[in-house]
Design a protein around this motif. Structure first.
Motif, PDB file in Angstrom:
ATOM      1  N   LEU A   1       0.833  -1.206   0.000  1.00 27.87           N
ATOM      2  CA  LEU A   1       0.000   0.000   0.000  1.00 27.87           C
ATOM      3  C   LEU A   1       0.869   1.258   0.000  1.00 27.87           C
ATOM      4  CD1 LEU A   1      -2.781  -1.035   2.540  1.00 27.87           C
ATOM      5  CD2 LEU A   1      -3.080  -0.639   0.081  1.00 27.87           C
ATOM      6  N   ILE A   2       1.929   1.258   0.792  1.00 29.05           N
ATOM      7  CA  ILE A   2       2.813   2.429   0.852  1.00 29.05           C
ATOM      8  C   ILE A   2       3.460   2.679  -0.503  1.00 29.05           C
ATOM      9  CG2 ILE A   2       4.911   3.374   1.880  1.00 29.05           C
ATOM     10  CD1 ILE A   2       4.200   1.815   4.444  1.00 29.05           C
ATOM     11  N   ASP A   3       4.058   1.632  -1.079  1.00 33.55           N
ATOM     12  CA  ASP A   3       4.720   1.788  -2.374  1.00 33.55           C
ATOM     13  C   ASP A   3       3.723   2.197  -3.456  1.00 33.55           C
ATOM     14  OD1 ASP A   3       7.054   1.021  -1.150  1.00 33.55           O
ATOM     15  OD2 ASP A   3       7.010  -1.049  -1.886  1.00 33.55           O
ATOM     16  N   SER A   4       2.521   1.638  -3.377  1.00 36.51           N
ATOM     17  CA  SER A   4       1.506   1.897  -4.388  1.00 36.51           C
ATOM     18  C   SER A   4       1.022   3.340  -4.345  1.00 36.51           C
ATOM     19  CB  SER A   4       0.332   0.936  -4.199  1.00 36.51           C
ATOM     20  OG  SER A   4      -0.632   1.113  -5.211  1.00 36.51           O
ATOM     21  N   VAL A   5       0.802   3.885  -3.162  1.00 35.92           N
ATOM     22  CA  VAL A   5       0.281   5.252  -3.090  1.00 35.92           C
ATOM     23  C   VAL A   5       1.344   6.259  -3.512  1.00 35.92           C
ATOM     24  CG1 VAL A   5       0.844   5.891  -0.693  1.00 35.92           C
ATOM     25  CG2 VAL A   5      -1.262   6.724  -1.738  1.00 35.92           C
ATOM     26  N   TYR A   6       2.611   5.968  -3.233  1.00 36.08           N
ATOM     27  CA  TYR A   6       3.670   6.865  -3.697  1.00 36.08           C
ATOM     28  C   TYR A   6       3.763   6.832  -5.223  1.00 36.08           C
ATOM     29  CZ  TYR A   6       5.636   8.473   0.715  1.00 36.08           C
ATOM     30  OH  TYR A   6       5.813   9.115   1.907  1.00 36.08           O
ATOM     31  N   ALA A   7       3.574   5.654  -5.801  1.00 41.57           N
ATOM     32  CA  ALA A   7       3.590   5.544  -7.261  1.00 41.57           C
ATOM     33  C   ALA A   7       2.393   6.267  -7.870  1.00 41.57           C
ATOM     34  CB  ALA A   7       3.584   4.072  -7.671  1.00 41.57           C
ATOM     35  N   ALA A   8       1.242   6.183  -7.214  1.00 43.11           N
ATOM     36  CA  ALA A   8       0.016   6.783  -7.753  1.00 43.11           C
ATOM     37  C   ALA A   8       0.044   8.303  -7.687  1.00 43.11           C
ATOM     38  CB  ALA A   8      -1.193   6.251  -6.991  1.00 43.11           C
ATOM     39  N   LEU A   9       0.593   8.859  -6.607  1.00 48.66           N
ATOM     40  CA  LEU A   9       0.541  10.307  -6.408  1.00 48.66           C
ATOM     41  C   LEU A   9       1.752  11.045  -6.968  1.00 48.66           C
ATOM     42  CD1 LEU A   9      -0.956  10.563  -2.802  1.00 48.66           C
ATOM     43  CD2 LEU A   9      -2.126  10.496  -5.005  1.00 48.66           C
ATOM     44  N   ALA A  10       2.760  10.320  -7.424  1.00 49.10           N
ATOM     45  CA  ALA A  10       3.936  10.969  -8.016  1.00 49.10           C
ATOM     46  C   ALA A  10       3.503  11.810  -9.215  1.00 49.10           C
ATOM     47  CB  ALA A  10       4.948   9.914  -8.443  1.00 49.10           C
ATOM     48  N   PRO A  11       4.125  12.977  -9.434  1.00 50.66           N
ATOM     49  CA  PRO A  11       5.319  13.505  -8.761  1.00 50.66           C
ATOM     50  C   PRO A  11       5.015  14.414  -7.573  1.00 50.66           C
ATOM     51  CG  PRO A  11       4.834  14.843 -10.656  1.00 50.66           C
ATOM     52  CD  PRO A  11       3.763  13.784 -10.617  1.00 50.66           C
ATOM     53  N   ARG A  12       3.821  14.339  -7.014  1.00 55.56           N
ATOM     54  CA  ARG A  12       3.500  15.166  -5.843  1.00 55.56           C
ATOM     55  C   ARG A  12       4.466  14.891  -4.703  1.00 55.56           C
ATOM     56  NH1 ARG A  12      -2.771  15.044  -4.171  1.00 55.56           N
ATOM     57  NH2 ARG A  12      -1.790  16.115  -2.402  1.00 55.56           N
ATOM     58  N   GLU A  13       4.781  15.940  -3.938  1.00 49.50           N
ATOM     59  CA  GLU A  13       5.635  15.802  -2.767  1.00 49.50           C
ATOM     60  C   GLU A  13       4.970  16.354  -1.508  1.00 49.50           C
ATOM     61  OE1 GLU A  13       9.299  17.710  -3.709  1.00 49.50           O
ATOM     62  OE2 GLU A  13       9.950  16.145  -5.116  1.00 49.50           O
ATOM     63  N   ASP A  14       3.709  16.806  -1.668  1.00 51.35           N
ATOM     64  CA  ASP A  14       3.016  17.419  -0.540  1.00 51.35           C
ATOM     65  C   ASP A  14       2.141  16.418   0.191  1.00 51.35           C
ATOM     66  OD1 ASP A  14       1.242  17.131  -2.646  1.00 51.35           O
ATOM     67  OD2 ASP A  14       0.092  18.938  -2.120  1.00 51.35           O
ATOM     68  N   PHE A  15       2.668  15.234   0.445  1.00 48.09           N
ATOM     69  CA  PHE A  15       1.936  14.230   1.205  1.00 48.09           C
ATOM     70  C   PHE A  15       2.937  13.308   1.892  1.00 48.09           C
ATOM     71  CE2 PHE A  15       2.951  11.964  -2.633  1.00 48.09           C
ATOM     72  CZ  PHE A  15       3.082  10.643  -2.247  1.00 48.09           C
ATOM     73  N   TYR A  16       2.426  12.579   2.863  1.00 44.32           N
ATOM     74  CA  TYR A  16       3.277  11.636   3.598  1.00 44.32           C
ATOM     75  C   TYR A  16       2.478  10.365   3.839  1.00 44.32           C
ATOM     76  CZ  TYR A  16       6.344   9.660   7.180  1.00 44.32           C
ATOM     77  OH  TYR A  16       7.177   8.845   7.900  1.00 44.32           O
ATOM     78  N   ALA A  17       3.077   9.223   3.511  1.00 42.88           N
ATOM     79  CA  ALA A  17       2.430   7.928   3.729  1.00 42.88           C
ATOM     80  C   ALA A  17       3.371   7.015   4.480  1.00 42.88           C
ATOM     81  CB  ALA A  17       2.040   7.299   2.394  1.00 42.88           C
ATOM     82  N   SER A  18       2.821   6.260   5.402  1.00 47.29           N
ATOM     83  CA  SER A  18       3.638   5.325   6.162  1.00 47.29           C
ATOM     84  C   SER A  18       2.723   4.262   6.766  1.00 47.29           C
ATOM     85  CB  SER A  18       4.416   6.053   7.266  1.00 47.29           C
ATOM     86  OG  SER A  18       5.342   5.188   7.884  1.00 47.29           O
ATOM     87  N   GLY A  19       3.311   3.412   7.591  1.00 50.19           N
ATOM     88  CA  GLY A  19       2.522   2.358   8.216  1.00 50.19           C
ATOM     89  C   GLY A  19       3.145   1.871   9.497  1.00 50.19           C
ATOM     90  N   ASN A  20       2.299   1.284  10.354  1.00 52.92           N
ATOM     91  CA  ASN A  20       2.738   0.769  11.644  1.00 52.92           C
ATOM     92  C   ASN A  20       3.511   1.827  12.423  1.00 52.92           C
ATOM     93  OD1 ASN A  20       2.795  -1.322  13.548  1.00 52.92           O
ATOM     94  ND2 ASN A  20       4.815  -2.033  12.865  1.00 52.92           N
ATOM     95  N   MET A  21       3.032   3.059  12.344  1.00 56.07           N
ATOM     96  CA  MET A  21       3.680   4.207  12.991  1.00 56.07           C
ATOM     97  C   MET A  21       2.735   4.817  14.012  1.00 56.07           C
ATOM     98  SD  MET A  21       4.935   7.778  11.193  1.00 56.07           S
ATOM     99  CE  MET A  21       6.504   7.187  10.554  1.00 56.07           C
ATOM    100  N   PHE A  22       3.238   5.113  15.199  1.00 55.81           N
ATOM    101  CA  PHE A  22       2.396   5.706  16.228  1.00 55.81           C
ATOM    102  C   PHE A  22       1.909   7.091  15.820  1.00 55.81           C
ATOM    103  CE2 PHE A  22       4.701   3.198  19.785  1.00 55.81           C
ATOM    104  CZ  PHE A  22       3.910   2.105  19.525  1.00 55.81           C
ATOM    105  N   VAL A  23       0.661   7.363  16.170  1.00 51.87           N
ATOM    106  CA  VAL A  23       0.102   8.699  16.027  1.00 51.87           C
ATOM    107  C   VAL A  23      -0.151   9.238  17.431  1.00 51.87           C
ATOM    108  CG1 VAL A  23      -1.842  10.082  15.201  1.00 51.87           C
ATOM    109  CG2 VAL A  23      -0.969   8.193  13.806  1.00 51.87           C
ATOM    110  N   TYR A  24       0.523  10.323  17.782  1.00 50.00           N
ATOM    111  CA  TYR A  24       0.347  10.944  19.088  1.00 50.00           C
ATOM    112  C   TYR A  24      -0.560  12.157  18.948  1.00 50.00           C
ATOM    113  CZ  TYR A  24       3.985   8.158  21.352  1.00 50.00           C
ATOM    114  OH  TYR A  24       4.718   7.127  21.895  1.00 50.00           O
ATOM    115  N   TYR A  25      -1.634  12.192  19.764  1.00 50.59           N
ATOM    116  CA  TYR A  25      -2.603  13.264  19.609  1.00 50.59           C
ATOM    117  C   TYR A  25      -3.037  13.905  20.913  1.00 50.59           C
ATOM    118  CZ  TYR A  25      -5.744   9.340  20.665  1.00 50.59           C
ATOM    119  OH  TYR A  25      -6.346   8.245  21.249  1.00 50.59           O
TER     120      TYR A  25
END
Length: 247
Positions: free
Chosen positions: A43-67
């Motif tokens: 999913l991570i690799d796929s969304v980066y491929a889909a949204l390229a060449p945009r650089e105004d986004f961040y995708a990751s996984g299994n990462m803590f979200v502190y709120y």
């Protein structure tokens, strides 16, 4: 707890409690299985491929979200299996997604990769947090061991509304402008049903390695066609009594 103050000659100045800097970014708990890990990376690799060449986004996984500070004190870690945050600095280095370091920005799209041990919390507790606290625009769940398990919700107003699948069983993610659907094939050495992104025209979003394989195959096809064309020309010359090697 009484907030700290700084004394002056005339009055006390209130100093707000600062957020902690010693955050935990790894609880040592691995993903449910190797297939879950592969599904997350896909999913991570796929969304980066889909949204390229945009650089105004961040995708990751299994990462803590502190709120919240209360969340930290209770050690109530929340780490989506996959998420995308739009309109952010995509080149910024991050160990986790810390809301107060992201100008209050929450993930726009979240996917949880369910398992029998996590399905209930993914469909209740986490769903409520993403809906009510995160105000996430799109939330999806999928069990990599069950091709019929894909579900999704889209924010309308202040609540999630269930997304309806198309004829292929895919769900539309308006925030990304992409379909999310099932693809059967091989990833590394495992062949099964994977969750992948599709363009609006329903063409599969190819990974960089798949794009290279496609280009290589196209080159081989063009070379083969050129070779066949030359052979037809040689045959025509022989019909005319001309030695093609002597021309």
């Amino acid at each position: 707890m009484t907030p700290p103050t700084t004394s002056t000659h005339e009055f006390d100045i209130w100093v707000p409690e600062l957020p902690p800097t010693d955050l935990v970014f790894d609880d040592g708990v691995p993903l449910e299985s190797n297939r879950h890990r592969l599904a997350m990376n896909l999913l991570i690799d796929s969304v980066y491929a889909a949204l390229a060449p945009r650089e105004d986004f961040y995708a990751s996984g299994n990462m803590f979200v502190y709120y919240s500070l209360a969340q930290i004190k209770n050690r109530d870690f929340r780490g989506p299996d996959f998420f995308v945050a739009l309109n952010v600095d995509g080149e910024k280095e991050r160990q986790g997604w810390v809301i107060w370091e992201e100008d209050g920005k929450y993930p726009d799209v979240i996917v949880e990769l369910m398992s029998p041990s996590t399905a209930e919390i993914d469909l209740t507790t986490k769903k409520a947090i993403y809906e009510q606290r995160f105000s996430t625009s799109h939330y999806f769940v999928f069990d990599p061991f069950n091709a019929n398990s894909l579900q999704g919700w889209e924010r309308q107003g202040n609540a999630f509304v269930t997304l309806q699948p198309n004829e292929s069983g895919w769900l539309w993610c308006e925030a990304l402008g992409l379909w999310l659907g099932i693809w059967q094939g091989q990833v590394l050495q495992e062949t099964t049903d994977w969750l992948r992104f599709y363009f609006p025209n329903e063409q599969l979003v190819l990974l960089p390695r798949e794009q290279e394989q496609l280009r290589a195959e196209q080159e081989r096809l063009r070379a083969k066609q050129a070779e066949a064309k030359v052979e037809r020309l040689r045959a025509k010359l022989r019909e005319l009594g001309v030695d093609p090697d002597g021309v």
